[in-house]
Each structure stands twice: as structure tokens, then as C-alpha cells.
Design a protein around this motif. Structure first.
Motif, PDB file in Angstrom:
ATOM      1  N   ALA A   1      -5.378  79.178 -50.578  1.00 11.44           N
ATOM      2  CA  ALA A   1      -4.813  79.341 -51.911  1.00 11.44           C
ATOM      3  C   ALA A   1      -5.908  79.175 -52.957  1.00 11.44           C
ATOM      4  N   PRO A   2      -5.787  79.854 -54.094  1.00 12.90           N
ATOM      5  CA  PRO A   2      -6.803  79.711 -55.142  1.00 12.90           C
ATOM      6  C   PRO A   2      -6.794  78.310 -55.740  1.00 12.90           C
ATOM      7  N   ALA A   3      -7.865  77.997 -56.452  1.00 11.91           N
ATOM      8  CA  ALA A   3      -7.981  76.686 -57.083  1.00 11.91           C
ATOM      9  C   ALA A   3      -6.787  76.427 -57.989  1.00 11.91           C
TER      10      ALA A   3
ATOM     11  N   ALA B   1      19.125  71.670 -41.960  1.00 11.27           N
ATOM     12  CA  ALA B   1      19.956  70.565 -41.464  1.00 11.27           C
ATOM     13  C   ALA B   1      20.353  70.775 -40.007  1.00 11.27           C
ATOM     14  N   ARG B   2      20.700  72.017 -39.644  1.00 17.12           N
ATOM     15  CA  ARG B   2      21.236  72.287 -38.307  1.00 17.12           C
ATOM     16  C   ARG B   2      20.159  72.560 -37.274  1.00 17.12           C
ATOM     17  N   ALA B   3      19.042  73.164 -37.677  1.00 18.48           N
ATOM     18  CA  ALA B   3      18.000  73.523 -36.708  1.00 18.48           C
ATOM     19  C   ALA B   3      16.626  73.366 -37.347  1.00 18.48           C
ATOM     20  N   PRO B   4      16.229  72.122 -37.653  1.00 18.22           N
ATOM     21  CA  PRO B   4      14.989  71.899 -38.402  1.00 18.22           C
ATOM     22  C   PRO B   4      13.731  72.396 -37.706  1.00 18.22           C
ATOM     23  N   GLU B   5      13.758  72.511 -36.372  1.00 13.91           N
ATOM     24  CA  GLU B   5      12.569  72.967 -35.654  1.00 13.91           C
ATOM     25  C   GLU B   5      12.438  74.488 -35.650  1.00 13.91           C
ATOM     26  N   GLU B   6      13.473  75.175 -36.110  1.00 13.57           N
ATOM     27  CA  GLU B   6      13.471  76.633 -35.999  1.00 13.57           C
ATOM     28  C   GLU B   6      13.266  77.346 -37.330  1.00 13.57           C
ATOM     29  N   VAL B   7      13.006  76.597 -38.407  1.00  7.99           N
ATOM     30  CA  VAL B   7      12.731  77.213 -39.698  1.00  7.99           C
ATOM     31  C   VAL B   7      11.671  76.391 -40.426  1.00  7.99           C
ATOM     32  N   ALA B   8      10.740  77.090 -41.070  1.00  3.81           N
ATOM     33  CA  ALA B   8       9.703  76.424 -41.860  1.00  3.81           C
ATOM     34  C   ALA B   8       9.637  77.104 -43.211  1.00  3.81           C
ATOM     35  N   VAL B   9       9.924  76.348 -44.266  1.00  2.00           N
ATOM     36  CA  VAL B   9       9.915  76.882 -45.636  1.00  2.00           C
ATOM     37  C   VAL B   9       8.664  76.364 -46.336  1.00  2.00           C
ATOM     38  N   LEU B  10       7.890  77.276 -46.921  1.00  2.00           N
ATOM     39  CA  LEU B  10       6.662  76.903 -47.606  1.00  2.00           C
ATOM     40  C   LEU B  10       6.718  77.334 -49.063  1.00  2.00           C
ATOM     41  N   VAL B  11       6.076  76.538 -49.908  1.00  2.00           N
ATOM     42  CA  VAL B  11       5.950  76.888 -51.318  1.00  2.00           C
ATOM     43  C   VAL B  11       4.485  76.780 -51.731  1.00  2.00           C
ATOM     44  N   ALA B  12       4.149  77.572 -52.748  1.00  4.90           N
ATOM     45  CA  ALA B  12       2.869  77.428 -53.437  1.00  4.90           C
ATOM     46  C   ALA B  12       3.191  76.952 -54.845  1.00  4.90           C
ATOM     47  N   GLU B  13       2.568  75.865 -55.246  1.00  5.91           N
ATOM     48  CA  GLU B  13       2.853  75.251 -56.544  1.00  5.91           C
ATOM     49  C   GLU B  13       1.606  75.212 -57.409  1.00  5.91           C
ATOM     50  N   ALA B  14       1.821  75.408 -58.699  1.00  8.57           N
ATOM     51  CA  ALA B  14       0.750  75.281 -59.686  1.00  8.57           C
ATOM     52  C   ALA B  14       1.313  74.562 -60.899  1.00  8.57           C
ATOM     53  N   GLN B  15       0.683  73.478 -61.264  1.00  6.17           N
ATOM     54  CA  GLN B  15       1.123  72.671 -62.418  1.00  6.17           C
ATOM     55  C   GLN B  15       2.608  72.300 -62.305  1.00  6.17           C
ATOM     56  N   GLY B  16       3.013  71.952 -61.101  1.00  6.59           N
ATOM     57  CA  GLY B  16       4.381  71.504 -60.866  1.00  6.59           C
ATOM     58  C   GLY B  16       5.404  72.609 -60.768  1.00  6.59           C
TER      59      GLY B  16
END
Length: 263
Positions: A122-124, A164-179
Motif C-alpha cells: 500500500a502507498p505511504a 459469525a458462522r464460518a470465520p475461517e472461510e471468509v477474510a475481509v480486508l480494508v485499506a484505511e487512510a486518516q481513519g
């Protein structure tokens, strides 16, 4: 194996492993050859490439049952049509039942190993992290709403339920800048499958062209590699397709959502 043969092999694997296998953490049932999902914000149906051999009036009856099932709930329903599906008159029959096409996407398949090896940070000033808290998943839905100009708030309920039902089968990612969440995407697994599926990759317009989408792709590929998954699958928009092709993803077919909505 020639390039054409490899593409055909990937398409066959996609048809066999993804089309009728329910994603973990989502309520589902089968109606004949169709897999029917309740995603909360809309219903969703998908089936085998030949619709189990159904033709003519039997297809009309199957279509009507899906429409009427979700109409009784006051929900829209999406019927996912691939470019190589049969019967040839399927889309005509869907239109006759009140389903309308949305934007066509391209089904792309890429190598997990190649994508995970990409040096895409990710960029600075931008931080990438995996999220599971309800509040963060609601921020993801708010981002999707802002990017697409539609009320996609119910995506939060879908993701919260999956985590909640299948935590090992989904991965949610976010990119944040200044909150602020400026990009979000998720990855889902199918037990017993060679594939992990990419979804939700959306970036605020003012943050595009900085490598953030690519950074989230690399991060998700790393998660898939740790699970020994071979392939990444995505239904790519026109915005995402060029990026993914440059990373070695291969087009195997197209997909068009046909959607019926209650008046």
C-alpha cells in the motif's frame, strides 16, 4: 498443455467446483439443479452450465419458482448467467419472466502463487488490515454504498453473518487512510475446492490509481496461499479486469446478473 487447453481446464474446474457449491456461512437450499441463496440484500440463484438438461416449459417453471419465492419475501433475486450456459434461450425466458440484465462481468482465474508473490505494498499513509468487528464490517458496507451509488448497507449483515458462522472461510480486508476506509475487499473459501473467490474490491474514486486495489489483492492472495489454495476466482468489472489481466489472470467466460425486483 496449450493455452486454449489450459483455459478449458480452468473453466471445467470452475463449473465443477464453484457454480453449485454453497459458500460457507450463507443460508442456502436447492431447487432442482439450482442452488438458491439468501444474501439478505437480495436472493441469488446459480446452476450447472446445462441447467440439468431442463428445456422449454420446465425452464419457465423453474424461473417462476425463484421469482415467486423471493417475491413472497419482498426481495429482489439475481439469476447468474454465464456466457457458455444453455439452453440458448435461457436469457429470453428470464426476460419474459421479468428479469432484467445488469452489467456484464468477466470471469477471471489467476494463480494464487503468482499473485501472492507480487511486490504490491500500500502507498505511504495507507494501512491494510483484516477486520472482523461488526462496526468495521458496517464501514465496509458504507464504502460499497459510496462507490457504487446504491444502498448496499445490507452487505454488512451478510458479512457479519458469514464471519459469525464460518470465520475461517471468509477474510475481509480494508485499506484505511486518516481513519477513513478508502478501499475494501474480501476473500471466501469453499471447503474441498482448489479455488478462493475475490469479491467487493472497491476503491473511492479519489484514491484510485495508487496501487491500493493491487495491495489488497496481494494481501488476499497471501491468505489463500497459507491455505494451500491453487486458484483465485473473480467476477471482474471493467475497472478491475485490466489490473487483474496484468497480474496474469485469465478470462474463462463472462457472467451477467439477471435481476427481478419487486415493484
Amino acid at each position: 498443455m496449450t493455452e486454449t487447453q489450459e483455459t478449458r481446464s480452468l473453466l471445467d474446474a470452475y463449473d465443477a467446483q464453484l457454480r453449485c457449491a454453497p459458500p460457507p456461512g450463507v443460508a442456502y437450499e436447492y431447487d432442482g439443479p439450482l442452488l438458491r441463496l439468501d444474501l439478505g440484500f437480495r436472493g441469488f440463484v446459480t446452476g450447472p452450465r446445462d441447467l440439468g438438461g431442463l428445456r422449454g416449459r420446465a425452464v419457465d417453471e423453474l424461473i417462476a419458482r425463484q421469482r415467486d419465492f423471493f417475491a413472497a419475501r419482498g426481495q429482489a433475486v439475481e439469476w447468474k448467467v454465464r456466457g457458455h450456459d444453455s439452453p440458448a434461450d435461457l436469457t429470453d425466458r428470464l426476460r419474459a419472466a421479468g428479469f432484467e440484465p445488469e452489467a456484464r462481468e468477466t470471469v477471471l482465474i489467476g494463480s494464487v502463487a503468482r499473485s501472492a508473490a507480487e511486490a504490491a505494498a500500500a502507498p505511504a499513509g495507507v494501512t491494510v488490515r483484516q477486520v472482523t468487528a461488526d462496526a468495521d464490517l458496517r464501514r465496509v458496507a458504507a464504502l460499497e454504498t459510496a462507490v457504487w451509488g446504491l444502498d448496499l448497507s445490507l452487505i454488512a449483515d451478510d458479512l457479519i453473518g458469514r464471519v459469525a458462522r464460518a470465520p475461517e472461510e471468509v477474510a475481509v480486508l480494508v485499506a484505511e487512510a486518516q481513519g477513513e476506509v478508502v478501499c475494501a475487499a474480501w476473500l471466501t473459501f469453499r471447503p474441498g475446492s482448489e479455488f478462493a473467490s475475490l469479491a467487493g474490491g472497491s476503491t473511492l474514486p479519489e484514491w484510485r490509481g495508487r496501487g491500493i486495489y493491487r495491495a489488497l489483492l496481494t494481501a488476499r492472495a497471501g491468505i489463500a496461499a497459507a491455505r494451500a489454495v491453487r486458484h483465485l476466482h473473480v467476477d471482474a468489472s471493467d475497472d478491475s479486469e485490466p489490473i487483474l489481466r496484468r497480474l496474469g489472470f485469465r478470462a474463462v467466460t463472462t457472467t451477467t446478473p439477471y435481476v427481478w425486483s419487486p415493484r
